[in-house]
Design a protein around this motif. Sequence first.
Motif, PDB file in Angstrom:
ATOM      1  N   CYS A 194      -6.987  30.983 -10.365  1.00 37.94           N
ATOM      2  CA  CYS A 194      -7.584  30.680 -11.660  1.00 37.94           C
ATOM      3  C   CYS A 194      -7.990  31.982 -12.333  1.00 37.94           C
ATOM      4  N   ALA A 196     -11.160  22.968 -17.721  1.00 43.47           N
ATOM      5  CA  ALA A 196      -9.855  23.012 -17.050  1.00 43.47           C
ATOM      6  C   ALA A 196      -9.792  21.838 -16.079  1.00 43.47           C
ATOM      7  N   GLY A 197      -8.692  21.775 -15.334  1.00 45.78           N
ATOM      8  CA  GLY A 197      -8.596  20.781 -14.269  1.00 45.78           C
ATOM      9  C   GLY A 197      -8.456  19.347 -14.759  1.00 45.78           C
ATOM     10  N   CYS A 204      -3.376  23.802 -18.373  1.00 43.00           N
ATOM     11  CA  CYS A 204      -3.602  22.412 -17.933  1.00 43.00           C
ATOM     12  C   CYS A 204      -3.243  21.442 -19.058  1.00 43.00           C
ATOM     13  N   GLY A 219      -7.731  19.272  -9.448  1.00 41.31           N
ATOM     14  CA  GLY A 219      -9.111  19.566  -9.106  1.00 41.31           C
ATOM     15  C   GLY A 219     -10.048  19.365 -10.285  1.00 41.31           C
ATOM     16  N   SER A 220     -11.342  19.224  -9.974  1.00 42.22           N
ATOM     17  CA  SER A 220     -12.368  19.179 -11.012  1.00 42.22           C
ATOM     18  C   SER A 220     -12.823  20.598 -11.316  1.00 42.22           C
ATOM     19  N   GLU A 221     -12.971  20.912 -12.581  1.00 40.04           N
ATOM     20  CA  GLU A 221     -13.570  22.193 -12.983  1.00 40.04           C
ATOM     21  C   GLU A 221     -14.818  21.808 -13.754  1.00 40.04           C
ATOM     22  N   PHE A 266     -17.946  26.992 -11.314  1.00 33.90           N
ATOM     23  CA  PHE A 266     -18.181  28.419 -11.578  1.00 33.90           C
ATOM     24  C   PHE A 266     -19.663  28.719 -11.405  1.00 33.90           C
ATOM     25  N   MET A 286      -4.308  21.853  -9.676  1.00 35.16           N
ATOM     26  CA  MET A 286      -4.787  22.704  -8.587  1.00 35.16           C
ATOM     27  C   MET A 286      -4.883  21.918  -7.274  1.00 35.16           C
ATOM     28  N   HIS A 313     -15.911  31.867  -8.659  1.00 38.74           N
ATOM     29  CA  HIS A 313     -15.499  30.541  -8.202  1.00 38.74           C
ATOM     30  C   HIS A 313     -16.302  30.057  -7.011  1.00 38.74           C
ATOM     31  N   VAL A 316     -14.296  22.708  -8.300  1.00 36.51           N
ATOM     32  CA  VAL A 316     -14.578  24.102  -8.642  1.00 36.51           C
ATOM     33  C   VAL A 316     -15.810  24.113  -9.546  1.00 36.51           C
TER      34      VAL A 316
HETATM   35  O1  PXL Z   1      -6.767  26.670 -15.127  1.00 38.20           O
HETATM   36  C1  PXL Z   1      -6.422  26.444 -13.826  1.00 38.20           C
HETATM   37  C2  PXL Z   1      -7.370  25.544 -13.112  1.00 38.20           C
HETATM   38  C3  PXL Z   1      -6.932  24.284 -12.745  1.00 38.20           C
HETATM   39  N1  PXL Z   1      -7.713  23.433 -12.064  1.00 38.20           N
HETATM   40  C4  PXL Z   1      -8.970  23.748 -11.718  1.00 38.20           C
HETATM   41  C5  PXL Z   1      -9.489  24.982 -12.058  1.00 38.20           C
HETATM   42  C6  PXL Z   1      -8.683  25.914 -12.776  1.00 38.20           C
HETATM   43  C7  PXL Z   1      -9.225  27.221 -13.142  1.00 38.20           C
HETATM   44  O2  PXL Z   1     -10.373  27.481 -13.070  1.00 38.20           O
HETATM   45  O3  PXL Z   1     -10.743  25.306 -11.709  1.00 38.20           O
HETATM   46  C8  PXL Z   1      -9.788  22.768 -10.967  1.00 38.20           C
END
Ligand code: PXL
Length: 266
Positions: free
Chosen positions: A111, A17-18, A215, A10-12, A43, A81, A51, A41
Amino acid sequence: MVQLAYVIAGSEATGGAGIQVDLKTFQELGVYGVGTLTCIVSFDPKNGWGHRFVPVPPGVIADQMEAATSAHDLDVVKIGMLGTPATIETVAAGLRRQPWRHVVLDPVLICKGQEAGAALDTDNALRESILPLATMVTPNLFEARTLAGMDRIETVEELTEAARRIHALGPQYVLAKGGVELPGEDAVDVLFDGEDVTVLSAPKVGQERVSGAGCTLAAAVTAELAKGADVRSAVALAKDFVTAGINGRVAAHTPFDTVWQGAYAG
Ligand code: PXL
């Protein structure tokens, strides 16, 4: 010849992260990264950095996997994720379409900051559909407790016991991460391959958790495996890589600092 590594994650949106971290780590370790996005994701700074989660539609995930695996001969993949049972089933089906030398599963159950038990159906789907495909799994302390079915993990011996129990669920290699939460002076990780236990430790850098450490570690292992390293060397280098990144951490307005992937190369 340039080696390739694949990540499905996933994208954070803060960059801490991610998939952002995975691709930065791949690049730093000299492998060509290919990524498939599972979710976004973002925040929420107006709401305690809670989230906000948007899954990518299953058909779009399948399309990305088709494009990536058709364009390149990929044989090492990291799974980050996934987020929903539908995503998990789509990714599992995509993975089953070809053989893999290594599937490194970072079993992101929740997370940092999320409530434990928020997504039991997702946890169960991950355990049922992805865990059997993984050659290596890299649980943190919370994930190790959950996957091993243990109430507490407070010592290296208990972390090792968790690694043994998770190994019995299928993956050939288990890298269980103690992090800052396992009591003691050092950040300890345990690698179990079904026979031997290898304990990796490095002095803790402060007592606060850092975003992106898990990650980064799993991505670094993946990159090294893609380059042909054996598992034990890959894990040892990854530990050094993430320790350097935590020492060189990047401050942010979020509750956690984040790992600097560029620190290892200097
Ligand atoms: O840290 C785990 C993680 C992995 N991938 C994504 C996340 C998070 C935690 O926020 O948002 C996309």
